[in-house]
Structure formats: structure tokens, C-alpha cells
Enzyme design. Structure first.
Site, short mmCIF file in Angstrom:
data_model
loop_
_atom_site.label_atom_id
_atom_site.label_comp_id
_atom_site.label_asym_id
_atom_site.label_seq_id
_atom_site.Cartn_x
_atom_site.Cartn_y
_atom_site.Cartn_z
N SER A 1 39.74 -19.81 21.74
CA SER A 1 39.93 -19.29 20.58
C SER A 1 39.57 -20.30 19.32
O SER A 1 39.25 -19.83 18.44
CB SER A 1 41.43 -18.71 20.43
N ASN B 1 40.58 -18.06 28.27
CA ASN B 1 41.50 -19.03 29.11
C ASN B 1 42.20 -18.88 30.24
O ASN B 1 43.20 -19.30 30.53
CB ASN B 1 42.60 -19.08 28.01
#
Ligand code: CA
Length: 264
Positions: free
Chosen positions: A235, A167
Site C-alpha cells: 500500500s 501483502n
């Protein structure tokens, strides 16, 4: 809420920016024959939307592994792992379906209640999953430098390993993120996309090292204590792919990793 499964333009999204889950469910909704390990912060295995979909250890009736304590109790004291588990195989309670309605979720806890963990515990988790029959591992975690022992743990497992790309808005081709960027046949690296068919602003990417994108913004799923919430991240994208792998395995139980990866 589950735009990633079926996007009708709800909440301003672009129609059909989704994984076509209902279309897949016309063929299969998953199978309890497939063990899918969620290697994360653990899972609230008492959550009502996961009931019936947990792996049970034939030795002691437990439902997973805790690499931190060395016990077989993978209860989630965070929320991240439970959220991922719901996206893989939520049973539909309160409308929260996973991509696969049925599976044997095997929670592996190596990340603590604050979300951190060690490479040694990650390796223990991969080994436990492998030795106990996981066909898929779902890995919504990453960080740290190249590590040969971690790479070897994935390589020596016959499972297909689905791994979040990270991320950091990073090009993983130029600057690797591990374990997502290990160049191995049995790893699938997943970026995050949004309800408008764009890559998420935060997602890592890489034309060579990232295999595909999956829904990872405003993903609604299970959290401990029979609760639910929206989360963002690669995720959340990763377990969509793990669940899809579960559907493919239900339809083609003898499929090889190469064939499974190609179908994904
Ligand atoms: Ca669709």
C-alpha cells in the site's frame, strides 16, 4: 525519514536504495495539471501537508467522492488513504514531501473506517475518477476473486492504474491477487522493497504479473489530524509509483500509457 526518496544510509539502510527523487526534482517537482485519484479510505483533505494539492470539483467545491455514502465528501475516518495521499503528493510541510510536490489529489473513498469495502463501491470510485479527469489512479487495495465488472471498469478508463501487489508473501503468477493481477496494458502492479534493497518479507511478487517494486517498509507520511506516522505495505509502495507517474506526466504531458508505463 524519507529513505524511499533519498537513502543516505540513515537508520541502517543501504546508501542509494531509493527512487532518486532529488534527481528527478532537478527536472520537475510535479504539476497541478495532473489529477491523481487515490482510491482508498478517503483523505483528510484538511491536512496541512496536503494543502494546495487537492482536486476541487468545479460543480460544488468539494474535493472527491465517497462511494459508500454517495456524497462528495471523502473525509478519511481511517488513516490509510491519507497516508497514501501524502506519499503521492505531500507538499513538504513538516518535511513530508510526496514523490510529486504538486498534483491534484482526488480522494475517492470506498473503504470504510474499518478498512473494508465492496466491489460495487470500488467500481463507482473508478467511474467517478474516470469521469472527472483522473490521469492516474492509485489503488492500495485488493482482495476477492476475479471479477469481470471490476476488470471492465479499469479497462474502460483511459487512466493508468497503479495497484498494490498485496501483502501475503504470495507468488501472484501462481495464485492471482485482484485487481493487481489483471493482465491489462493500463495496470501497473507494485511490490514492496525495503531500505536494504530487498523485497519486503510480506510482499507479493511475480516475475510476470508484478511490474516493479517500490519502497514499502517504514514509510513516513501523513495521517488525519495533521499527524504523521510510519507504515509498511505494498500500500505504501504503490503511491511512490503513482507519484513518480505524476512527475513523468509533468515532464511529458502528452505521454501515452504505454510510454508512461515503460518509463516507470
Ligand atoms: Ca538516490
Amino acid at each position: 525519514n524519507l529513505w524511499g526518496l533519498h537513502n543516505t544510509g540513515q537508520q541502517g539502510g543501504k546508501v542509494d536504495t531509493d527512487i532518486d527523487a532529488p534527481e528527478a526534482w532537478a527536472t520537475t517537482t510535479g504539476s497541478h495539471n495532473n489529477v491523481i485519484a487515490v482510491i482508498d479510505t478517503g483523505t483528510d483533505y484538511t491536512h496541512k501537508a496536503l494543502a494546495g494539492n487537492l482536486w476541487t470539483n468545479p460543480k460544488d467545491g468539494s474535493h472527491g467522492y465517497n462511494a459508500i455514502t454517495g456524497s462528495n465528501d471523502p473525509m478519511d475516518d481511517h488513516y490509510h488513504g491519507t497516508h497514501c495521499a501524502g506519499t503521492v503528493a505531500g507538499n513538504g510541510t513538516d518535511g513530508v514531501y510526496g514523490v510529486s510536490h504538486k498534483a491534484q489529489l482526488m480522494p475517492i473513498k470506498f473503504l470504510s473506517g474499518s478498512g473494508g469495502g465492496t466491489l460495487a463501491d470500488a467500481i463507482k470510485g473508478i467511474v467517478f475518477a474516470t469521469e472527472n479527469g483522473a490521469r492516474i489512479t492509485s489503488n492500495s487495495w485488493g482482495g476477492g476473486p476475479f471479477n469481470q465488472a471490476l476488470k471492465d471498469a479499469f479497462a474502460s478508463s483511459p487512466a493508468l492504474h497503479i495497484i498494490a501487489a498485496g501483502n501475503d508473501s504470495n507468488n501472484n503468477d501462481a495464485r492471482p491477487t485482484y485487481p493487481a493481477t489483471y493482465d491489462m496494458d493500463n495496470i501497473v502492479s507494485v511490490a514492496a522493497s525495503d531500505r536494504n534493497e530487498a523485497l519486503a518479507s510480506f510482499t507479493n511478487y511475480g516475475a510476470t504479473t508484478v511490474d516493479l517494486a517500490a519502497p514499502g517498509v517504514a514509510i513516513y507520511s501523513t495521517t488525519p489530524g495533521n499527524k504523521y506516522k510510519n507504515l509498511d505495505g505494498t500500500s505504501m509502495a504503490c503511491p511512490h509509483v503513482s507519484g513518480a507517474a505524476g512527475l513523468i506526466l509533468a515532464a511529458y504531458p502528452e505521454i501515452s500509457n504505454d510510454e508512461l508505463k515503460a518509463r516507470l
